[in-house]
Design an enzyme around this catalytic site. Structure first.
Site, PDB file in Angstrom:
ATOM      1  N   LYS A  99      22.381  30.598 -27.801  1.00 53.90           N
ATOM      2  CA  LYS A  99      21.740  29.282 -27.634  1.00 53.90           C
ATOM      3  C   LYS A  99      22.781  28.161 -27.709  1.00 53.90           C
ATOM      4  O   LYS A  99      22.707  27.183 -26.980  1.00 53.90           O
ATOM      5  CB  LYS A  99      20.654  29.092 -28.703  1.00 53.90           C
ATOM      6  CG  LYS A  99      19.425  29.968 -28.478  1.00 53.90           C
ATOM      7  CD  LYS A  99      18.685  29.532 -27.224  1.00 53.90           C
ATOM      8  CE  LYS A  99      17.475  30.390 -26.914  1.00 53.90           C
ATOM      9  NZ  LYS A  99      16.810  30.001 -25.658  1.00 53.90           N
ATOM     10  N   SER A 158      17.481  26.286 -30.730  1.00 52.55           N
ATOM     11  CA  SER A 158      16.993  26.858 -31.979  1.00 52.55           C
ATOM     12  C   SER A 158      17.782  26.360 -33.177  1.00 52.55           C
ATOM     13  O   SER A 158      18.981  26.076 -33.066  1.00 52.55           O
ATOM     14  CB  SER A 158      17.136  28.380 -31.884  1.00 52.55           C
ATOM     15  OG  SER A 158      16.927  28.977 -33.140  1.00 52.55           O
ATOM     16  N   TYR A 209      22.165  35.849 -31.170  1.00 53.76           N
ATOM     17  CA  TYR A 209      21.082  34.997 -30.657  1.00 53.76           C
ATOM     18  C   TYR A 209      21.446  33.518 -30.803  1.00 53.76           C
ATOM     19  O   TYR A 209      21.391  32.743 -29.842  1.00 53.76           O
ATOM     20  CB  TYR A 209      19.765  35.298 -31.395  1.00 53.76           C
ATOM     21  CG  TYR A 209      18.702  34.267 -31.102  1.00 53.76           C
ATOM     22  CD1 TYR A 209      18.098  34.220 -29.852  1.00 53.76           C
ATOM     23  CD2 TYR A 209      18.335  33.316 -32.055  1.00 53.76           C
ATOM     24  CE1 TYR A 209      17.144  33.247 -29.558  1.00 53.76           C
ATOM     25  CE2 TYR A 209      17.388  32.350 -31.771  1.00 53.76           C
ATOM     26  CZ  TYR A 209      16.794  32.321 -30.525  1.00 53.76           C
ATOM     27  OH  TYR A 209      15.876  31.353 -30.225  1.00 53.76           O
TER      28      TYR A 209
END
Ligand code: UDP
Length: 327
Positions: free
Chosen positions: A144, A116, A140
């Site tokens: 990643k 991402s 988040y």
């Protein structure tokens, strides 16, 4: 190729399974169906299982003998990740340990991984290139980045070939009306704006109208899910043993929240009530991709990511196909 697609019943995963089948591959979906949908698995077998369950994952690999893996499985909400970080580290990091160990045990040497633009945090410059520092500002994004680091180490240590694809803002729906975005709860801008157009939501809240952008609202790089899907097919063929690479997937065009709302009004012909609201924590003002590296290395470029096409396809999914396909 036989490709085990973890998270293949989800939004980007299901569109990628369709693209894989169209390119002559066999997608084997491995999905817990916690957030994915059985109706979205149409191009190969479904194995229901959790990525954190080594026995179930190993059994699926024994049964289907995949040549490669694409991993979409994981949690995706930035706000939730700040409230429940360990959930995100279990789902997005611990699961990748299980996946890499199980792949090694079953001699599966290639993986394409969903990453991402959230791994960059607040970018130093725009557009964002892959060599810029990755300083994520929420769990988040950190989850990643950690998974990317594990992939890089596994490539160096075990001869794995891995490609991480750093998506900017995925949006839109399948042109044939077979698939579309179906999150519960929905948190993404474009489907929420279209719900406001449809009347299933009273209004759209604009999270911050005081950013240092031309109209004060956040700028994002929206990329059509069908374009993301073709990038995964290209990446699959580009994996090389012992090599780790990461590529941005975006259009290079920034679109503000006000622009999205304005184009949605024009395309749907509906009134959409928009209300200014507080900033959402963890949102950088602008995120725009430089996807030149993906163009060079994967011969990939967006072909259907014009913002009007994205909104139009999402609107058709919502108004013409969703009830028939998703029930
Ligand atoms: N956004 C908004 N209202 C909403 C949902 C999102 O203003 O109801 C904004 C959000 O703050 C961000 C942009 O729209 O600036 C895109 O958000 P989304 O959640 O779709 O994707 P993200 O950029 O978080 O991956």
């Amino acid at each position: 190729m036989r490709v085990l697609v973890a998270g293949g019943a989800g939004y980007i995963g299901s569109h990628t399974c369709k693209a894989l089948a169209q390119a002559g591959h066999v997608p084997i979906v491995y999905d817990s169906l916690a957030t994915g949908h059985a109706w979205a698995v149409k191009w190969g077998p479904l194995e229901q299982g959790d990525l954190n369950d080594p026995a179930a994952l190993g059994a699926a690999m024994r049964r289907h003998r995949p040549d490669a893996v694409i991993n979409f499985a994981g949690l995706i909400n930035v706000g939730e990740s700040a409230e429940e970080p360990t959930l995100y580290y279990r789902s997005n990091v611990a699961s990748v340990i299980t996946l890499l160990e199980t792949m090694r045990a079953h001699d599966v040497g290639s993986i394409v991984f969903s990453s991402s633009c959230a791994t960059y945090g607040v970018p130093q410059r725009l557009p964002i290139v892959e060599t810029m520092a990755q300083n994520p500002i929420n769990p988040y994004g950190r989850s990643k980045r950690m998974a990317e680091e594990m992939l890089r180490d596994a490539c160096a240590a075990h001869g794995l070939g891995a490609i991480a694809l750093r998506y900017f803002n995925a949006a839109g729906a399948d042109a044939d009306g077979e698939l579309g975005e179906e999150h519960d709860p929905e948190t993404h801008l474009i489907p929420l704006v279209l719900q406001a157009a449809l009347g299933t939501r009273r209004s759209i809240s604009i999270f911050g109208a005081d950013y240092e952008t031309p109209d004060g609202t956040c700028i994002r790089d929206y990329v059509h899910v069908a374009d993301l899907a073709t990038a995964h097919v290209a990446a699959l063929s580009a994996c090389r043993g012992g090599q780790y690479s990461a590529y941005n997937l975006g259009t290079g065009q920034g679109v503000s929240i006000n622009d999205v709302i304005g184009r949605s009004r024009a395309i749907t012909g509906k009134a959409i009530t928009a209300e200014a609201a507080a900033r959402r924590p963890g949102d950088p003002a602008s995120l725009i991709a430089d996807a030149s590296l993906a163009r060079q290395a994967l011969n990939w470029g967006p072909v259907c990511s014009d913002i009007d096409n994205i909104i139009h396809s999402a609107w058709r999914w919502m108004t013409e196909h969703r009830l028939r396909v998703a029930g």
